[in-house]
Motif scaffolding. Structure first.
Motif, PDB file in Angstrom:
ATOM      1  N   GLN A 161       0.815  -1.216   0.000  1.00 21.57           N
ATOM      2  CA  GLN A 161       0.000   0.000   0.000  1.00 21.57           C
ATOM      3  C   GLN A 161       0.850   1.269   0.000  1.00 21.57           C
ATOM      4  O   GLN A 161       0.311   2.375  -0.027  1.00 21.57           O
ATOM      5  N   GLY A 162       2.156   1.106   0.039  1.00 16.33           N
ATOM      6  CA  GLY A 162       3.044   2.257  -0.069  1.00 16.33           C
ATOM      7  C   GLY A 162       3.182   3.091   1.180  1.00 16.33           C
ATOM      8  O   GLY A 162       3.558   4.270   1.112  1.00 16.33           O
ATOM      9  N   VAL A 163       2.910   2.505   2.343  1.00 15.16           N
ATOM     10  CA  VAL A 163       3.030   3.281   3.578  1.00 15.16           C
ATOM     11  C   VAL A 163       4.069   2.695   4.535  1.00 15.16           C
ATOM     12  O   VAL A 163       4.120   3.064   5.694  1.00 15.16           O
ATOM     13  N   TRP A 164       4.898   1.772   4.046  1.00 17.97           N
ATOM     14  CA  TRP A 164       5.927   1.237   4.939  1.00 17.97           C
ATOM     15  C   TRP A 164       6.940   2.330   5.262  1.00 17.97           C
ATOM     16  O   TRP A 164       7.158   3.256   4.489  1.00 17.97           O
ATOM     17  N   SER A 165       7.548   2.221   6.448  1.00 12.90           N
ATOM     18  CA  SER A 165       8.411   3.285   6.968  1.00 12.90           C
ATOM     19  C   SER A 165       9.472   2.697   7.883  1.00 12.90           C
ATOM     20  O   SER A 165       9.282   1.625   8.466  1.00 12.90           O
ATOM     21  N   ALA A 166      10.562   3.427   8.042  1.00 15.05           N
ATOM     22  CA  ALA A 166      11.588   3.019   9.004  1.00 15.05           C
ATOM     23  C   ALA A 166      11.013   2.932  10.410  1.00 15.05           C
ATOM     24  O   ALA A 166      11.451   2.109  11.219  1.00 15.05           O
ATOM     25  N   TYR A 167      10.024   3.755  10.703  1.00 17.01           N
ATOM     26  CA  TYR A 167       9.415   3.740  12.037  1.00 17.01           C
ATOM     27  C   TYR A 167       8.586   2.478  12.256  1.00 17.01           C
ATOM     28  O   TYR A 167       8.542   1.930  13.358  1.00 17.01           O
ATOM     29  N   LEU A 168       7.929   2.027  11.214  1.00 18.02           N
ATOM     30  CA  LEU A 168       7.182   0.772  11.325  1.00 18.02           C
ATOM     31  C   LEU A 168       8.146  -0.402  11.481  1.00 18.02           C
ATOM     32  O   LEU A 168       7.850  -1.369  12.188  1.00 18.02           O
ATOM     33  N   GLU A 169       9.308  -0.322  10.850  1.00 14.32           N
ATOM     34  CA  GLU A 169      10.300  -1.396  10.972  1.00 14.32           C
ATOM     35  C   GLU A 169      10.717  -1.586  12.431  1.00 14.32           C
ATOM     36  O   GLU A 169      10.751  -2.705  12.943  1.00 14.32           O
ATOM     37  N   VAL A 170      11.038  -0.483  13.124  1.00 17.41           N
ATOM     38  CA  VAL A 170      11.465  -0.626  14.519  1.00 17.41           C
ATOM     39  C   VAL A 170      10.279  -0.760  15.467  1.00 17.41           C
ATOM     40  O   VAL A 170      10.430  -1.208  16.605  1.00 17.41           O
ATOM     41  N   GLY A 171       9.083  -0.385  15.002  1.00 16.54           N
ATOM     42  CA  GLY A 171       7.896  -0.503  15.836  1.00 16.54           C
ATOM     43  C   GLY A 171       7.345  -1.914  15.912  1.00 16.54           C
ATOM     44  O   GLY A 171       6.970  -2.386  16.989  1.00 16.54           O
ATOM     45  N   ILE A 172       7.318  -2.607  14.772  1.00 18.78           N
ATOM     46  CA  ILE A 172       6.761  -3.959  14.779  1.00 18.78           C
ATOM     47  C   ILE A 172       7.745  -4.994  14.231  1.00 18.78           C
ATOM     48  O   ILE A 172       7.423  -6.176  14.155  1.00 18.78           O
ATOM     49  N   GLY A 173       8.933  -4.564  13.850  1.00 17.28           N
ATOM     50  CA  GLY A 173       9.965  -5.491  13.397  1.00 17.28           C
ATOM     51  C   GLY A 173      10.659  -6.161  14.574  1.00 17.28           C
ATOM     52  O   GLY A 173      10.353  -5.904  15.740  1.00 17.28           O
ATOM     53  N   PRO A 174      11.656  -7.017  14.310  1.00 17.94           N
ATOM     54  CA  PRO A 174      12.287  -7.789  15.387  1.00 17.94           C
ATOM     55  C   PRO A 174      13.198  -6.992  16.307  1.00 17.94           C
ATOM     56  O   PRO A 174      13.416  -7.387  17.449  1.00 17.94           O
ATOM     57  N   ASP A 175      13.725  -5.863  15.820  1.00  9.48           N
ATOM     58  CA  ASP A 175      14.713  -5.115  16.605  1.00  9.48           C
ATOM     59  C   ASP A 175      14.198  -3.734  16.981  1.00  9.48           C
ATOM     60  O   ASP A 175      13.703  -2.996  16.123  1.00  9.48           O
ATOM     61  N   PRO A 176      14.333  -3.333  18.259  1.00 15.22           N
ATOM     62  CA  PRO A 176      13.911  -1.991  18.653  1.00 15.22           C
ATOM     63  C   PRO A 176      14.934  -0.940  18.232  1.00 15.22           C
ATOM     64  O   PRO A 176      16.092  -1.255  17.964  1.00 15.22           O
ATOM     65  N   GLU A 177      14.478   0.283  18.171  1.00 16.34           N
ATOM     66  CA  GLU A 177      15.380   1.407  17.944  1.00 16.34           C
ATOM     67  C   GLU A 177      16.084   1.746  19.261  1.00 16.34           C
ATOM     68  O   GLU A 177      15.442   1.937  20.285  1.00 16.34           O
ATOM     69  N   VAL A 178      17.405   1.822  19.238  1.00 22.62           N
ATOM     70  CA  VAL A 178      18.188   2.256  20.400  1.00 22.62           C
ATOM     71  C   VAL A 178      19.171   3.306  19.912  1.00 22.62           C
ATOM     72  O   VAL A 178      19.917   3.067  18.958  1.00 22.62           O
ATOM     73  N   PHE A 179      19.175   4.472  20.553  1.00 18.23           N
ATOM     74  CA  PHE A 179      20.097   5.527  20.139  1.00 18.23           C
ATOM     75  C   PHE A 179      20.642   6.239  21.374  1.00 18.23           C
ATOM     76  O   PHE A 179      20.124   6.081  22.479  1.00 18.23           O
ATOM     77  N   THR A 180      21.703   6.998  21.165  1.00 14.21           N
ATOM     78  CA  THR A 180      22.278   7.791  22.252  1.00 14.21           C
ATOM     79  C   THR A 180      21.565   9.135  22.287  1.00 14.21           C
ATOM     80  O   THR A 180      21.610   9.896  21.318  1.00 14.21           O
ATOM     81  N   LYS A 181      20.895   9.408  23.394  1.00 11.13           N
ATOM     82  CA  LYS A 181      20.075  10.609  23.515  1.00 11.13           C
ATOM     83  C   LYS A 181      20.898  11.859  23.789  1.00 11.13           C
ATOM     84  O   LYS A 181      20.630  12.922  23.233  1.00 11.13           O
ATOM     85  N   ALA A 182      21.896  11.747  24.661  1.00  7.67           N
ATOM     86  CA  ALA A 182      22.618  12.939  25.096  1.00  7.67           C
ATOM     87  C   ALA A 182      23.996  12.551  25.600  1.00  7.67           C
ATOM     88  O   ALA A 182      24.205  11.436  26.066  1.00  7.67           O
ATOM     89  N   PRO A 183      24.963  13.482  25.546  1.00  9.86           N
ATOM     90  CA  PRO A 183      26.288  13.191  26.086  1.00  9.86           C
ATOM     91  C   PRO A 183      26.261  12.996  27.600  1.00  9.86           C
ATOM     92  O   PRO A 183      25.362  13.487  28.293  1.00  9.86           O
ATOM     93  N   VAL A 184      27.255  12.284  28.106  1.00  9.10           N
ATOM     94  CA  VAL A 184      27.402  12.091  29.555  1.00  9.10           C
ATOM     95  C   VAL A 184      27.497  13.457  30.239  1.00  9.10           C
ATOM     96  O   VAL A 184      28.213  14.354  29.783  1.00  9.10           O
ATOM     97  N   LEU A 185      26.738  13.615  31.315  1.00 12.50           N
ATOM     98  CA  LEU A 185      26.703  14.811  32.175  1.00 12.50           C
ATOM     99  C   LEU A 185      25.942  15.995  31.580  1.00 12.50           C
ATOM    100  O   LEU A 185      25.901  17.070  32.179  1.00 12.50           O
ATOM    101  N   SER A 186      25.306  15.814  30.408  1.00 16.87           N
ATOM    102  CA  SER A 186      24.620  16.953  29.799  1.00 16.87           C
ATOM    103  C   SER A 186      23.150  17.061  30.190  1.00 16.87           C
ATOM    104  O   SER A 186      22.523  18.092  29.929  1.00 16.87           O
ATOM    105  N   SER A 187      22.577  16.029  30.800  1.00 13.43           N
ATOM    106  CA  SER A 187      21.152  16.077  31.168  1.00 13.43           C
ATOM    107  C   SER A 187      20.917  17.099  32.269  1.00 13.43           C
ATOM    108  O   SER A 187      21.781  17.331  33.121  1.00 13.43           O
ATOM    109  N   VAL A 188      19.736  17.706  32.249  1.00  9.97           N
ATOM    110  CA  VAL A 188      19.377  18.676  33.284  1.00  9.97           C
ATOM    111  C   VAL A 188      18.398  18.041  34.256  1.00  9.97           C
ATOM    112  O   VAL A 188      17.748  17.037  33.953  1.00  9.97           O
ATOM    113  N   GLY A 189      18.281  18.640  35.435  1.00  5.68           N
ATOM    114  CA  GLY A 189      17.448  18.080  36.481  1.00  5.68           C
ATOM    115  C   GLY A 189      16.190  18.874  36.737  1.00  5.68           C
ATOM    116  O   GLY A 189      15.793  19.756  35.958  1.00  5.68           O
ATOM    117  N   TRP A 190      15.577  18.567  37.858  1.00  2.70           N
ATOM    118  CA  TRP A 190      14.320  19.205  38.265  1.00  2.70           C
ATOM    119  C   TRP A 190      14.507  20.724  38.344  1.00  2.70           C
ATOM    120  O   TRP A 190      15.478  21.233  38.898  1.00  2.70           O
TER     121      TRP A 190
END
Length: 388
Positions: A161-190
Protein backbone atom coordinates in the motif's frame (compact mmCIF):
# COMPACT_ATOMS: atom_id res chain seq x y z
CA UNK A 1 5.24 29.38 41.83
CA UNK A 2 6.79 27.73 44.89
CA UNK A 3 6.91 23.94 44.84
CA UNK A 4 7.15 21.94 48.05
CA UNK A 5 8.88 18.66 48.78
CA UNK A 6 5.57 16.86 49.14
CA UNK A 7 4.59 17.89 45.62
CA UNK A 8 7.81 16.45 44.20
CA UNK A 9 8.34 13.23 46.15
CA UNK A 10 6.63 9.90 45.38
CA UNK A 11 3.39 9.20 47.22
CA UNK A 12 5.14 6.51 49.28
CA UNK A 13 8.45 8.34 49.71
CA UNK A 14 8.77 7.27 53.35
CA UNK A 15 9.54 3.71 52.24
CA UNK A 16 11.51 4.61 49.09
CA UNK A 17 15.28 4.74 48.61
CA UNK A 18 15.75 7.89 46.55
CA UNK A 19 19.14 8.94 45.19
CA UNK A 20 19.87 12.32 43.65
CA UNK A 21 22.49 14.96 43.05
CA UNK A 22 22.85 18.50 44.32
CA UNK A 23 25.28 21.08 42.99
CA UNK A 24 26.71 22.77 46.07
CA UNK A 25 28.48 26.06 45.28
CA UNK A 26 30.33 25.82 48.59
CA UNK A 27 31.98 22.60 47.39
CA UNK A 28 32.24 23.70 43.77
CA UNK A 29 30.62 20.55 42.40
CA UNK A 30 27.98 17.83 42.58
CA UNK A 31 27.13 15.95 45.76
CA UNK A 32 25.50 12.52 45.74
CA UNK A 33 22.56 12.52 48.15
CA UNK A 34 19.80 10.33 49.51
CA UNK A 35 16.41 11.60 50.62
CA UNK A 36 15.55 11.38 54.31
CA UNK A 37 12.15 12.86 55.07
CA UNK A 38 12.33 16.33 53.53
CA UNK A 39 16.11 16.56 53.58
CA UNK A 40 18.85 15.58 51.15
CA UNK A 41 21.75 13.90 52.96
CA UNK A 42 25.22 14.04 51.41
CA UNK A 43 26.77 10.57 50.94
CA UNK A 44 29.61 11.73 48.67
CA UNK A 45 32.33 10.97 51.27
CA UNK A 46 31.56 7.27 50.76
CA UNK A 47 29.98 7.22 47.28
CA UNK A 48 31.72 9.63 44.93
CA UNK A 49 29.36 9.19 41.99
CA UNK A 50 25.85 7.92 41.33
CA UNK A 51 27.43 5.51 38.88
CA UNK A 52 29.38 3.99 41.80
CA UNK A 53 26.23 3.86 43.93
CA UNK A 54 24.29 1.96 41.28
CA UNK A 55 26.90 -0.81 41.21
CA UNK A 56 25.91 -1.74 44.78
CA UNK A 57 22.53 -0.05 45.32
CA UNK A 58 21.70 -2.22 48.34
CA UNK A 59 24.51 -0.52 50.29
CA UNK A 60 23.47 3.07 49.50
CA UNK A 61 21.21 3.36 52.54
CA UNK A 62 24.19 2.51 54.76
CA UNK A 63 26.35 5.28 53.29
CA UNK A 64 25.16 8.10 55.55
CA UNK A 65 27.92 9.14 57.92
CA UNK A 66 27.31 10.82 61.30
CA UNK A 67 27.43 14.57 60.85
CA UNK A 68 26.85 14.37 57.07
CA UNK A 69 25.84 17.60 55.35
CA UNK A 70 22.11 18.02 54.96
CA UNK A 71 20.20 20.18 52.50
CA UNK A 72 16.56 21.12 53.21
CA UNK A 73 14.71 19.88 50.13
CA UNK A 74 12.30 22.82 50.10
CA UNK A 75 15.26 25.24 49.94
CA UNK A 76 16.93 23.24 47.16
CA UNK A 77 13.69 23.18 45.17
CA UNK A 78 13.27 26.94 45.55
CA UNK A 79 16.79 27.61 44.30
CA UNK A 80 16.36 25.14 41.44
CA UNK A 81 13.09 26.72 40.33
CA UNK A 82 14.48 30.24 40.56
CA UNK A 83 17.69 29.38 38.72
CA UNK A 84 19.68 30.62 41.74
CA UNK A 85 23.20 29.28 41.26
CA UNK A 86 24.47 30.79 44.52
CA UNK A 87 22.55 28.18 46.52
CA UNK A 88 22.48 24.35 46.33
CA UNK A 89 20.24 23.21 43.48
CA UNK A 90 19.14 19.93 41.93
CA UNK A 91 20.97 18.26 39.08
CA UNK A 92 19.94 15.30 36.95
CA UNK A 93 20.22 12.26 39.26
CA UNK A 94 22.80 10.51 37.05
CA UNK A 95 26.40 11.39 36.33
CA UNK A 96 28.80 9.06 34.47
CA UNK A 97 26.03 6.94 32.93
CA UNK A 98 25.53 7.11 29.16
CA UNK A 99 22.10 8.45 28.23
CA UNK A 100 20.43 6.01 25.81
CA UNK A 101 16.89 5.92 24.47
CA UNK A 102 14.54 3.51 22.78
CA UNK A 103 12.11 5.01 20.30
CA UNK A 104 8.88 3.85 18.72
CA UNK A 105 8.12 1.40 21.52
CA UNK A 106 4.39 2.18 21.57
CA UNK A 107 2.07 1.61 18.63
CA UNK A 108 0.16 4.86 19.25
CA UNK A 109 3.22 7.07 19.04
CA UNK A 110 4.66 4.91 16.25
CA UNK A 111 1.88 6.01 13.93
CA UNK A 112 2.67 9.65 14.73
CA UNK A 113 6.32 9.07 13.77
CA UNK A 114 5.15 7.67 10.42
CA UNK A 115 2.95 10.74 9.98
CA UNK A 116 5.91 13.05 10.65
CA UNK A 117 7.90 11.22 8.00
CA UNK A 118 5.15 11.13 5.37
CA UNK A 119 4.42 14.86 5.68
CA UNK A 120 8.17 15.66 5.73
CA UNK A 121 7.93 17.47 9.04
CA UNK A 122 5.21 19.90 7.87
CA UNK A 123 2.64 20.13 10.69
CA UNK A 124 0.05 21.63 8.34
CA UNK A 125 -0.15 18.35 6.42
CA UNK A 126 -0.36 16.10 9.47
CA UNK A 127 -4.13 15.66 9.70
CA UNK A 128 -4.53 14.68 6.05
CA UNK A 129 -1.65 12.21 6.26
CA UNK A 130 -3.00 10.82 9.55
CA UNK A 131 -6.34 10.04 7.93
CA UNK A 132 -4.66 8.32 4.97
CA UNK A 133 -2.41 6.13 7.12
CA UNK A 134 -5.21 5.22 9.52
CA UNK A 135 -7.29 4.05 6.57
CA UNK A 136 -4.35 2.12 5.10
CA UNK A 137 -3.61 0.15 8.28
CA UNK A 138 -7.26 -0.51 9.02
CA UNK A 139 -7.46 1.65 12.14
CA UNK A 140 -4.90 0.20 14.57
CA UNK A 141 -1.84 -2.03 14.91
CA UNK A 142 -2.37 -2.40 18.64
CA UNK A 143 -1.78 -5.89 19.93
CA UNK A 144 0.68 -6.94 17.24
CA UNK A 145 3.77 -8.55 18.76
CA UNK A 146 6.93 -7.03 17.25
CA UNK A 147 8.86 -9.54 15.17
CA UNK A 148 5.97 -12.04 15.04
CA UNK A 149 4.62 -13.78 11.94
CA UNK A 150 1.57 -11.51 12.10
CA UNK A 151 3.84 -8.47 12.15
CA UNK A 152 5.66 -9.76 9.07
CA UNK A 153 2.33 -10.22 7.28
CA UNK A 154 1.27 -6.66 8.16
CA UNK A 155 4.62 -5.41 6.85
CA UNK A 156 3.99 -7.06 3.47
CA UNK A 157 0.53 -5.49 3.24
CA UNK A 158 1.77 -2.01 4.14
CA UNK A 159 4.61 -2.22 1.62
CA UNK A 160 2.03 -3.06 -1.05
CA UNK A 161 0.00 0.00 0.00
CA UNK A 162 3.04 2.26 -0.07
CA UNK A 163 3.03 3.28 3.58
CA UNK A 164 5.93 1.24 4.94
CA UNK A 165 8.41 3.28 6.97
CA UNK A 166 11.59 3.02 9.00
CA UNK A 167 9.41 3.74 12.04
CA UNK A 168 7.18 0.77 11.33
CA UNK A 169 10.30 -1.40 10.97
CA UNK A 170 11.47 -0.63 14.52
CA UNK A 171 7.90 -0.50 15.84
CA UNK A 172 6.76 -3.96 14.78
CA UNK A 173 9.96 -5.49 13.40
CA UNK A 174 12.29 -7.79 15.39
CA UNK A 175 14.71 -5.12 16.61
CA UNK A 176 13.91 -1.99 18.65
CA UNK A 177 15.38 1.41 17.94
CA UNK A 178 18.19 2.26 20.40
CA UNK A 179 20.10 5.53 20.14
CA UNK A 180 22.28 7.79 22.25
CA UNK A 181 20.08 10.61 23.51
CA UNK A 182 22.62 12.94 25.10
CA UNK A 183 26.29 13.19 26.09
CA UNK A 184 27.40 12.09 29.56
CA UNK A 185 26.70 14.81 32.17
CA UNK A 186 24.62 16.95 29.80
CA UNK A 187 21.15 16.08 31.17
CA UNK A 188 19.38 18.68 33.28
CA UNK A 189 17.45 18.08 36.48
CA UNK A 190 14.32 19.21 38.27
CA UNK A 191 13.53 22.91 37.89
CA UNK A 192 15.96 23.55 35.04
CA UNK A 193 14.96 24.97 31.70
CA UNK A 194 14.72 22.56 28.78
CA UNK A 195 15.83 23.74 25.38
CA UNK A 196 13.78 24.22 22.21
CA UNK A 197 16.09 25.24 19.33
CA UNK A 198 15.10 28.16 17.17
CA UNK A 199 15.24 26.03 14.03
CA UNK A 200 12.24 23.96 15.17
CA UNK A 201 8.61 25.03 14.80
CA UNK A 202 6.93 21.68 15.58
CA UNK A 203 8.02 19.99 18.80
CA UNK A 204 6.71 18.39 21.96
CA UNK A 205 7.62 16.88 25.32
CA UNK A 206 7.88 13.11 25.69
CA UNK A 207 7.07 11.87 29.22
CA UNK A 208 8.97 8.65 29.76
CA UNK A 209 9.99 6.00 32.22
CA UNK A 210 13.79 5.93 32.43
CA UNK A 211 15.51 2.77 33.66
CA UNK A 212 18.83 3.06 35.48
CA UNK A 213 21.07 0.16 34.51
CA UNK A 214 24.47 -0.65 36.01
CA UNK A 215 27.62 -1.95 34.32
CA UNK A 216 26.42 -5.55 34.68
CA UNK A 217 23.32 -4.82 32.58
CA UNK A 218 21.03 -4.98 35.63
CA UNK A 219 18.19 -2.46 35.96
CA UNK A 220 18.61 -1.21 39.53
CA UNK A 221 16.20 1.71 39.62
CA UNK A 222 14.08 4.16 37.66
CA UNK A 223 13.36 7.85 37.27
CA UNK A 224 11.23 10.12 35.09
CA UNK A 225 12.43 11.74 31.89
CA UNK A 226 11.46 14.29 29.26
CA UNK A 227 12.87 13.19 25.90
CA UNK A 228 12.32 16.55 24.18
CA UNK A 229 11.38 15.88 20.55
CA UNK A 230 11.60 18.06 17.42
CA UNK A 231 8.91 16.60 15.17
CA UNK A 232 9.65 18.77 12.15
CA UNK A 233 13.37 17.95 12.15
CA UNK A 234 13.03 14.18 12.55
CA UNK A 235 10.08 14.19 10.17
CA UNK A 236 12.24 15.53 7.33
CA UNK A 237 14.49 12.48 7.64
CA UNK A 238 15.06 9.73 10.21
CA UNK A 239 18.77 10.39 9.65
CA UNK A 240 18.28 13.75 11.39
CA UNK A 241 17.51 11.95 14.66
CA UNK A 242 20.65 13.34 16.32
CA UNK A 243 19.74 16.92 15.39
CA UNK A 244 16.19 16.34 16.60
CA UNK A 245 17.13 14.73 19.91
CA UNK A 246 20.46 16.13 21.12
CA UNK A 247 20.51 19.86 21.80
CA UNK A 248 21.16 22.11 24.79
CA UNK A 249 19.08 20.85 27.73
CA UNK A 250 17.09 18.41 25.58
CA UNK A 251 17.35 15.61 28.16
CA UNK A 252 15.64 16.21 31.51
CA UNK A 253 15.74 13.57 34.26
CA UNK A 254 14.51 13.42 37.83
CA UNK A 255 13.67 14.31 40.38
CA UNK A 256 15.46 11.27 41.89
CA UNK A 257 16.41 7.71 41.07
CA UNK A 258 14.21 5.32 42.98
CA UNK A 259 16.17 2.16 43.70
CA UNK A 260 14.40 -1.16 43.20
CA UNK A 261 13.68 -3.18 46.34
CA UNK A 262 11.19 -5.77 47.56
CA UNK A 263 8.28 -3.34 47.40
CA UNK A 264 9.32 -1.35 44.33
CA UNK A 265 10.36 -3.66 41.50
CA UNK A 266 10.67 -3.64 37.70
CA UNK A 267 7.13 -5.06 37.65
CA UNK A 268 5.95 -1.95 39.51
CA UNK A 269 7.20 0.43 36.85
CA UNK A 270 6.04 -1.87 34.05
CA UNK A 271 2.50 -0.76 34.91
CA UNK A 272 3.28 2.83 35.91
CA UNK A 273 0.97 5.62 34.73
CA UNK A 274 3.03 8.69 33.81
CA UNK A 275 1.00 11.90 33.62
CA UNK A 276 1.93 15.01 31.65
CA UNK A 277 0.70 18.55 32.07
CA UNK A 278 1.89 21.46 29.95
CA UNK A 279 0.86 24.91 31.17
CA UNK A 280 1.60 27.81 28.83
CA UNK A 281 1.97 31.47 29.72
CA UNK A 282 -0.84 31.99 27.19
CA UNK A 283 -3.26 30.01 29.37
CA UNK A 284 -3.03 26.90 27.21
CA UNK A 285 -3.23 23.52 28.95
CA UNK A 286 -2.25 20.14 27.57
CA UNK A 287 -2.74 16.86 29.44
CA UNK A 288 -1.54 13.42 28.49
CA UNK A 289 -0.78 9.99 29.90
CA UNK A 290 1.97 7.52 29.11
CA UNK A 291 0.71 4.09 30.22
CA UNK A 292 3.84 1.95 30.43
CA UNK A 293 1.70 -1.20 30.47
CA UNK A 294 0.85 -0.55 26.81
CA UNK A 295 4.48 -0.73 25.67
CA UNK A 296 4.95 -3.05 22.69
CA UNK A 297 8.12 -4.71 23.98
CA UNK A 298 9.00 -5.95 27.50
CA UNK A 299 11.28 -3.55 29.38
CA UNK A 300 13.90 -6.27 29.83
CA UNK A 301 14.10 -6.70 26.05
CA UNK A 302 14.94 -3.00 25.68
CA UNK A 303 17.77 -3.40 28.20
CA UNK A 304 19.12 -6.49 26.45
CA UNK A 305 18.98 -4.72 23.09
CA UNK A 306 21.17 -1.99 24.59
CA UNK A 307 23.61 -3.96 26.79
CA UNK A 308 25.16 -7.35 26.11
CA UNK A 309 28.01 -9.11 24.36
CA UNK A 310 27.58 -6.60 21.54
CA UNK A 311 27.93 -3.49 23.75
CA UNK A 312 29.05 -2.83 27.31
CA UNK A 313 28.70 0.27 29.52
CA UNK A 314 31.35 0.25 32.28
CA UNK A 315 29.70 3.22 34.03
CA UNK A 316 26.16 2.03 33.43
CA UNK A 317 23.46 3.82 31.47
CA UNK A 318 20.11 5.56 31.76
CA UNK A 319 17.55 4.21 29.28
CA UNK A 320 14.56 6.23 28.11
CA UNK A 321 11.97 3.58 27.28
CA UNK A 322 9.72 5.53 24.90
CA UNK A 323 6.31 7.07 25.23
CA UNK A 324 2.73 6.37 24.28
CA UNK A 325 2.07 10.11 24.25
CA UNK A 326 2.14 12.00 20.94
CA UNK A 327 0.05 15.20 21.06
CA UNK A 328 -2.41 15.92 18.27
CA UNK A 329 -4.42 18.56 20.16
CA UNK A 330 -4.42 21.92 18.36
CA UNK A 331 -2.80 24.82 20.16
CA UNK A 332 -3.30 27.76 17.82
CA UNK A 333 -4.70 27.03 14.36
CA UNK A 334 -7.11 24.18 13.53
CA UNK A 335 -5.13 21.25 12.16
CA UNK A 336 -1.87 22.78 13.33
CA UNK A 337 -1.46 20.40 16.26
CA UNK A 338 0.63 21.09 19.33
CA UNK A 339 4.01 22.74 19.58
CA UNK A 340 5.88 24.31 22.49
CA UNK A 341 6.15 27.99 23.25
CA UNK A 342 8.86 29.48 25.41
CA UNK A 343 7.84 29.56 29.05
CA UNK A 344 5.76 26.37 28.96
CA UNK A 345 5.79 24.65 32.33
CA UNK A 346 6.13 20.89 31.79
CA UNK A 347 5.21 18.59 34.67
CA UNK A 348 5.75 14.85 34.38
CA UNK A 349 4.41 12.89 37.34
CA UNK A 350 3.82 9.33 38.52
CA UNK A 351 2.79 7.72 41.78
CA UNK A 352 6.03 5.88 42.50
CA UNK A 353 8.58 8.29 41.00
CA UNK A 354 7.33 11.74 42.01
CA UNK A 355 7.27 14.77 39.75
CA UNK A 356 9.75 16.21 37.25
CA UNK A 357 9.10 19.88 36.50
CA UNK A 358 10.87 22.00 33.89
CA UNK A 359 10.22 25.13 31.83
CA UNK A 360 10.92 25.52 28.14
CA UNK A 361 13.25 28.13 26.73
CA UNK A 362 15.30 28.83 23.61
CA UNK A 363 18.14 26.30 23.51
CA UNK A 364 20.53 28.90 22.13
CA UNK A 365 19.93 31.28 25.06
CA UNK A 366 19.99 28.82 27.96
CA UNK A 367 22.78 28.48 30.46
CA UNK A 368 25.54 26.73 28.48
CA UNK A 369 26.63 23.24 29.43
CA UNK A 370 30.18 23.60 30.78
CA UNK A 371 30.54 20.95 33.50
CA UNK A 372 31.71 18.00 31.47
CA UNK A 373 33.95 15.00 32.09
CA UNK A 374 37.14 17.03 32.43
CA UNK A 375 35.53 19.28 35.07
CA UNK A 376 34.13 16.20 36.82
CA UNK A 377 37.55 14.51 36.96
CA UNK A 378 39.18 17.69 38.27
CA UNK A 379 36.49 18.02 40.93
CA UNK A 380 36.76 14.40 42.06
CA UNK A 381 40.55 14.68 42.14
CA UNK A 382 40.43 17.76 44.36
CA UNK A 383 37.84 16.14 46.62
CA UNK A 384 40.07 13.08 46.97
CA UNK A 385 43.09 15.19 47.92
CA UNK A 386 41.09 17.17 50.46
CA UNK A 387 39.80 13.93 52.02
CA UNK A 388 43.37 12.99 52.81
Amino acid sequence: MTTTAQEVLPADSSRALLVGRVFDPANGGPRVCVVEGEELVDITPLVRTVSDAMEHPDTVADSVLPGAARYPLNDVLAASEAGDRTQPYLLAPIDLQVVKACGVTFVGSMIERVIEEKCAGDAAKAQQVREHITAAIGGSLKGIEPGSEKAKAVKDILIEQGVWSAYLEVGIGPDPEVFTKAPVLSSVGWGAKVGIPGFSSWNNPEPELVLIVNSKGVAVGATLGNDVNLRDVEGRSALLLGKAKDNNASSALGPFIRVFDEQFTPDTVASEEIHLQVSGTDGYELHGVNSVAEISRPLESLVSATWGAHHQYPDGFALYTGTLFAPTQDRDTPGGGFTHKHGDRVEIRSEHLGALVNTTGPAEALEPWNFGLRAMMDYLGEASKNAH
